[in-house]
Every structure is written in C-alpha cells, then in structure tokens.
Write an enzyme that holds these catalytic residues in place. Structure first.
Site, PDB file in Angstrom:
ATOM      1  N   ASP A  42       0.877  -1.157   0.121  1.00 42.64           N
ATOM      2  CA  ASP A  42       0.006   0.156  -0.201  1.00 42.64           C
ATOM      3  C   ASP A  42       0.949   1.281   0.064  1.00 42.64           C
ATOM      4  O   ASP A  42       1.724   1.486   0.931  1.00 42.64           O
ATOM      5  CB  ASP A  42      -0.902  -0.033   1.124  1.00 42.64           C
ATOM      6  CG  ASP A  42      -2.014   1.023   1.320  1.00 42.64           C
ATOM      7  OD1 ASP A  42      -2.422   1.443  -0.039  1.00 42.64           O
ATOM      8  OD2 ASP A  42      -2.164   1.700   2.190  1.00 42.64           O
ATOM      9  N   GLU A  91      -8.901   3.869  -2.814  1.00 46.58           N
ATOM     10  CA  GLU A  91      -7.840   3.574  -3.621  1.00 46.58           C
ATOM     11  C   GLU A  91      -8.076   2.948  -4.647  1.00 46.58           C
ATOM     12  O   GLU A  91      -8.966   2.414  -5.020  1.00 46.58           O
ATOM     13  CB  GLU A  91      -6.737   2.874  -2.657  1.00 46.58           C
ATOM     14  CG  GLU A  91      -6.356   3.421  -1.153  1.00 46.58           C
ATOM     15  CD  GLU A  91      -5.465   3.022  -0.454  1.00 46.58           C
ATOM     16  OE1 GLU A  91      -4.715   2.205  -1.261  1.00 46.58           O
ATOM     17  OE2 GLU A  91      -5.272   3.037   0.836  1.00 46.58           O
ATOM     18  N   GLN A 121      -3.796   2.728  15.133  1.00 44.58           N
ATOM     19  CA  GLN A 121      -2.827   3.015  14.247  1.00 44.58           C
ATOM     20  C   GLN A 121      -1.833   4.065  15.144  1.00 44.58           C
ATOM     21  O   GLN A 121      -0.719   3.882  14.988  1.00 44.58           O
ATOM     22  CB  GLN A 121      -3.112   3.299  12.915  1.00 44.58           C
ATOM     23  CG  GLN A 121      -2.190   3.880  12.078  1.00 44.58           C
ATOM     24  CD  GLN A 121      -2.534   4.326  10.789  1.00 44.58           C
ATOM     25  OE1 GLN A 121      -3.889   4.445  10.415  1.00 44.58           O
ATOM     26  NE2 GLN A 121      -1.836   4.679   9.911  1.00 44.58           N
ATOM     27  N   GLU A 159      -9.936  13.044   6.826  1.00 45.08           N
ATOM     28  CA  GLU A 159      -9.732  14.250   6.238  1.00 45.08           C
ATOM     29  C   GLU A 159     -11.113  15.037   6.083  1.00 45.08           C
ATOM     30  O   GLU A 159     -11.287  16.155   6.287  1.00 45.08           O
ATOM     31  CB  GLU A 159      -9.211  14.168   4.672  1.00 45.08           C
ATOM     32  CG  GLU A 159      -7.746  13.473   4.669  1.00 45.08           C
ATOM     33  CD  GLU A 159      -7.376  13.124   3.113  1.00 45.08           C
ATOM     34  OE1 GLU A 159      -7.039  14.001   2.624  1.00 45.08           O
ATOM     35  OE2 GLU A 159      -7.689  12.019   2.896  1.00 45.08           O
ATOM     36  N   THR A 192      -8.697  -5.719   4.132  1.00 39.27           N
ATOM     37  CA  THR A 192      -8.560  -4.744   3.078  1.00 39.27           C
ATOM     38  C   THR A 192      -9.415  -5.409   1.894  1.00 39.27           C
ATOM     39  O   THR A 192      -9.639  -6.590   1.476  1.00 39.27           O
ATOM     40  CB  THR A 192      -7.279  -4.620   2.486  1.00 39.27           C
ATOM     41  OG1 THR A 192      -6.341  -4.444   3.545  1.00 39.27           O
ATOM     42  CG2 THR A 192      -7.067  -3.915   1.277  1.00 39.27           C
ATOM     43  N   LYS A 196      -4.315  -1.899  10.188  1.00 34.50           N
ATOM     44  CA  LYS A 196      -4.542  -1.866   8.946  1.00 34.50           C
ATOM     45  C   LYS A 196      -4.993  -3.358   8.431  1.00 34.50           C
ATOM     46  O   LYS A 196      -5.754  -3.690   7.559  1.00 34.50           O
ATOM     47  CB  LYS A 196      -3.530  -1.325   7.923  1.00 34.50           C
ATOM     48  CG  LYS A 196      -2.969   0.018   8.136  1.00 34.50           C
ATOM     49  CD  LYS A 196      -4.037   0.711   7.195  1.00 34.50           C
ATOM     50  CE  LYS A 196      -3.322   2.215   7.087  1.00 34.50           C
ATOM     51  NZ  LYS A 196      -4.094   3.131   6.325  1.00 34.50           N
ATOM     52  N   GLU A 235     -10.515   4.339   3.321  1.00 31.73           N
ATOM     53  CA  GLU A 235      -9.468   4.745   2.564  1.00 31.73           C
ATOM     54  C   GLU A 235      -9.843   4.344   1.087  1.00 31.73           C
ATOM     55  O   GLU A 235      -9.433   3.059   0.745  1.00 31.73           O
ATOM     56  CB  GLU A 235      -8.021   4.407   2.697  1.00 31.73           C
ATOM     57  CG  GLU A 235      -7.508   5.011   4.115  1.00 31.73           C
ATOM     58  CD  GLU A 235      -5.872   4.966   4.319  1.00 31.73           C
ATOM     59  OE1 GLU A 235      -5.306   4.482   3.528  1.00 31.73           O
ATOM     60  OE2 GLU A 235      -5.544   5.251   5.620  1.00 31.73           O
ATOM     61  N   HIS A 283      -3.771  14.045  -0.115  1.00 29.24           N
ATOM     62  CA  HIS A 283      -3.854  13.337   1.244  1.00 29.24           C
ATOM     63  C   HIS A 283      -2.698  13.497   2.208  1.00 29.24           C
ATOM     64  O   HIS A 283      -2.895  13.716   3.593  1.00 29.24           O
ATOM     65  CB  HIS A 283      -4.147  11.900   0.820  1.00 29.24           C
ATOM     66  CG  HIS A 283      -4.222  10.947   2.036  1.00 29.24           C
ATOM     67  ND1 HIS A 283      -5.390  10.855   2.774  1.00 29.24           N
ATOM     68  CD2 HIS A 283      -3.515   9.986   2.345  1.00 29.24           C
ATOM     69  CE1 HIS A 283      -5.150   9.879   3.819  1.00 29.24           C
ATOM     70  NE2 HIS A 283      -3.988   9.168   3.585  1.00 29.24           N
TER      71      HIS A 283
END
Length: 422
Positions: free
Chosen positions: A135, A209, A248, A368, A265, A261, A207, A142
């Site tokens: 990753d 991606e 985290q 964010e 995923t 994490k 997230e 970001h």
C-alpha cells in the site's frame, strides 16, 4: 447452423468493436470497451468460474473458452484469474480480442448467448490469489492533509515524501472481495494522557484507493524499469484500505501500520484490463524536485489515469476523489518496489494509497473529511459521523473515460460494518 469457432477472416471492424449484440446502454460502465474479468458462482453451479462482465450479464468465460478458445481453455478451469495473470501480455491481448469479437459479431451469438449469466444471480469471489500486498501513499493532497492534522506545528510532508514513493507491506491473507462484511477490530488504544486499554476501535475509517494487479513476475535481483510496467501489470481494481485510526496511532511508531490496517482490505470483484484504460491516460503532475533517474519519467508517455472515484456512506454521496492528480504513478511505484532487487510475483497487488484532491469534497478518507473528527459530517437522516458506526455501509465506485464517449467502469467495492467480535 453453429458459428465457426475460428475467428472470422479479417480484423474486427471499428463499428463492431463499439457495439455488442448484448443489450447494453452506450454509457453503461461495463460496455464492450471495458470487459472486466472476475470470478463468480451461481446457486445452480456452486463451483467457481471465470467471468467477463458485459452490461447486466456475465459471460461464463470458463465455459466459453472450452468451446471457442481451446488453446487457452486451461487458463480458466480453476475458476480464478491466477493462470491468466501468469500467462503474460501477449495472451492477455489475445484473450481480450477474442472475447470482444464473440460479443460483437452476430455470428457468435448462438454459441455465446446461452453462456451469459444474469449478474444479479451471481455471487462474486475474490478474483485472484493475492500474493504480496503493498500500500502506497501517493497523493500529495492526502499526505499534506494528514501532515497538517497530525503535525500541525511542522512541515505537512516528511522530508522523503517527494523523493520516493512511500509504502508499507500489508497482509494479503485478509484481502476480501466486495460485499464481504467488515468486523470492527479490537486492539490496544491510548488517547493522549490516558491509560492503555484494549477495546473495539472507535475511529474506524475508510481509504478510497486504486489497485494495480501484477500478472507477469520478475526475476529476483533485477529491478523493473519504468518502461516495462505494462509487461507486468495486468489490470486495475478498486481498494478500500480500512483503517483503525486509534489503534494505528498507538502502534505505528517507529515501524508503521500493523494491526490498525491488517484486519481487512476490500477489493472490487472486477479487474479492468490495463488496455481498457488507454484513453484515460493523463500526465502526472509536475515533480519538484526532479526524482532520481530510476524514478524520472520526464519525457515518458503519460503515466497517470483519469479515474474519478465516488464514496458513498449509507447511500449518501460523501466525496469524489480524482485519481488524475496522484503524485507518484504505478510505474514509479513498481520501479521503486523492485529497485533493491525485490521481485514481483503473479498476484501482487499495489494499492495507490488514499486518493484525495485539493478540496474537502474530494477527500478519500473520513479523517480528512471530518478533520480528525473535529468537524463531523451530517447525513440526510440528521445523524452525524466522525468515523464509522456499526451498521454503516460504504460503497466506493470508479469510472474513467473511454473511446467514442464511452464510460469505462471499475465497478464497486462495498462493505457493511459489523460489531466487534466478543
């Protein structure tokens, strides 16, 4: 009369390559110019099969290849994309061309139409065996936002950020296909000035991606130069790199992401061939300072992709992150990953890192969008969110421009949050 199973004489004409005898709207994201690959099952046939999405149907490629593509039929009998990925770019091109012909040429309709499965009746499977998972952290917007949130009194970007594609190695064993629920993880937590506790994460994040799937492996000790990317990268998918921000925050110094994490995923069910995105190529943003020679793509063909993502929470649109502005390209990520002699394996997945643009409405994560929980979002039902709650459903979709005003769809990556296991 049964159609000739050999390709008709002469090339497929341009008009045929734009249309299909399968009923598909011109702007459907899974039109004949997309033709993504996946793996699926149906209630009447529980064994896994390889499929190609076309409109609201799936072509059973395992069955079709057995009848119409015998020289490559063995690539699909296991029901996953693993063998196709390993076959290399020449075979990738041959298979894609033949599938496009079957779906465009009326002479194949009688043979192919019975092999179309309604997509609504199919259950997706993880389309390939994920080998290694890396990753990256390739969005300047970001990285800058997180720097301002986490290091408000320092430089937003770390000193190395514009010199190399930063990344971490994740856990391939917990990759799950779109639609798989995500259980809220538990772990060690420590808020500033408080005791260490063991509890479910209270700051579960998304997230958004883009992932790149490696097909052809490379030799150990031989770096992969920028110009050889398309010899190795088979296609593109969507990725949601779920993050437990509080777990985290306590664990990541000094070695980086680990249990915050690795619990899950999510990846989309459909892998779009790189060839389908040729009309979506765009230049990467200007780099300052100029990268070292092995990462310097000055004068090279455009390495970015004009992909627009959309993130929805409980059917409410949160943001539209633009992939075109990513600072580091997949070619640079591949070159950096292998520059020390590390080799690629079939099934390696390279995720871009969170995709974010310059405005709040283009951010690809809740940390964010809510500025680390200090500015909660208000949903249409009046509820607010700083981070995800149990029962929330997140859907990430992606599209790119195709030829002749068509749309190339990347499908979706979807998951609902379940309560923490006892």
């Amino acid at each position: 009369m049964t159609p000739d199973t050999r390709p008709p004489a002469g090339p497929l004409d341009a008009a045929a390559s734009r249309a299909s005898w399968v009923e598909v709207e011109h702007d459907h994201p899974f039109g004949i110019r997309t033709l993504p690959y996946g793996s699926f099952t149906t209630p009447d046939a529980p064994g896994a099969r390889v499929g190609v999405a076309i409109g609201e149907h799936i072509l059973d490629l395992t069955a079709a290849a057995g009848a119409l593509l015998p020289e490559h039929a063995g690539l699909f009998t296991a029901g996953s994309l693993d063998r196709l990925l390993a076959a290399g770019p020449t075979v990738w091109s041959q298979v894609r061309s033949r599938v496009m012909r079957w779906l465009a040429d009326e002479r194949y309709r009688r043979a192919v139409e019975p092999l179309l499965v309604p997509a609504a009746t199919a259950t997706p499977r993880l389309p390939f065996t994920v080998a290694d998972y890396v990753d990256f952290y390739a969005s300047e917007h970001h990285a800058t936002n997180l720097g301002r949130i986490l290091r408000p009194d320092g430089d937003p970007l770390t000193p190395n950020w514009k010199h190399l594609p930063i990344g971490y190695h994740g856990r391939s064993g917990t990759m799950v296909v779109s639609g798989t629920p995500v259980v809220r993880p538990r772990g060690q937590l420590r808020a500033p000035g408080s005791e260490i506790t063991f509890a479910p994460t209270a700051r579960l994040d998304i997230e958004a991606e883009v992932g790149f799937v490696v097909g052809t492996p490379s030799r150990p000790g031989r770096p992969v130069p920028l110009a050889e990317t398309e010899r190795h990268v088979f296609g593109v998918c969507l990725v949601n790199d779920w993050s437990a921000r509080d777990i985290q925050a306590w664990e990541y110094v000094p070695l980086g992401p680990f249990l915050g994490k690795s619990f899950a995923t999510s990846v989309s069910a459909w892998i779009v061939p790189l060839d389908a995105l040729r009309h979506a190529r765009v230049p990467a943003p200007p780099r300052d300072p100029r990268p070292l020679p092995y990462l310097d793509d000055t004068g090279a063909p455009p390495g970015g992709f004009d992909i627009e993502l959309e993130i929805s929470l409980n059917r409410h649109l949160l943001s539209r992150p633009p992939f075109a502005g990513m600072y580091w390209t997949v070619a640079q990520q591949l070159a950096h990953l292998t520059v020390n002699g590390a080799s690629l394996r079939t099934g390696d997945l390279l995720a871009s890192g969170t995709v974010s643009g310059p405005t709040r409405a283009q951010c690809g994560s809740l940390i964010e969008l809510t500025w680390n929980g200090t500015q909660p979002l208000t949903l249409p039902d009046g509820s607010t969110r700083d981070f995800l709650e149990d029962g929330d459903e997140v859907v990430i979709t992606g599209t790119a421009p195709g030829p002749d005003a068509t749309v190339i769809g990347l499908g979706e990556v979807r998951a609902r949050i379940l309560p923490s296991a006892p």
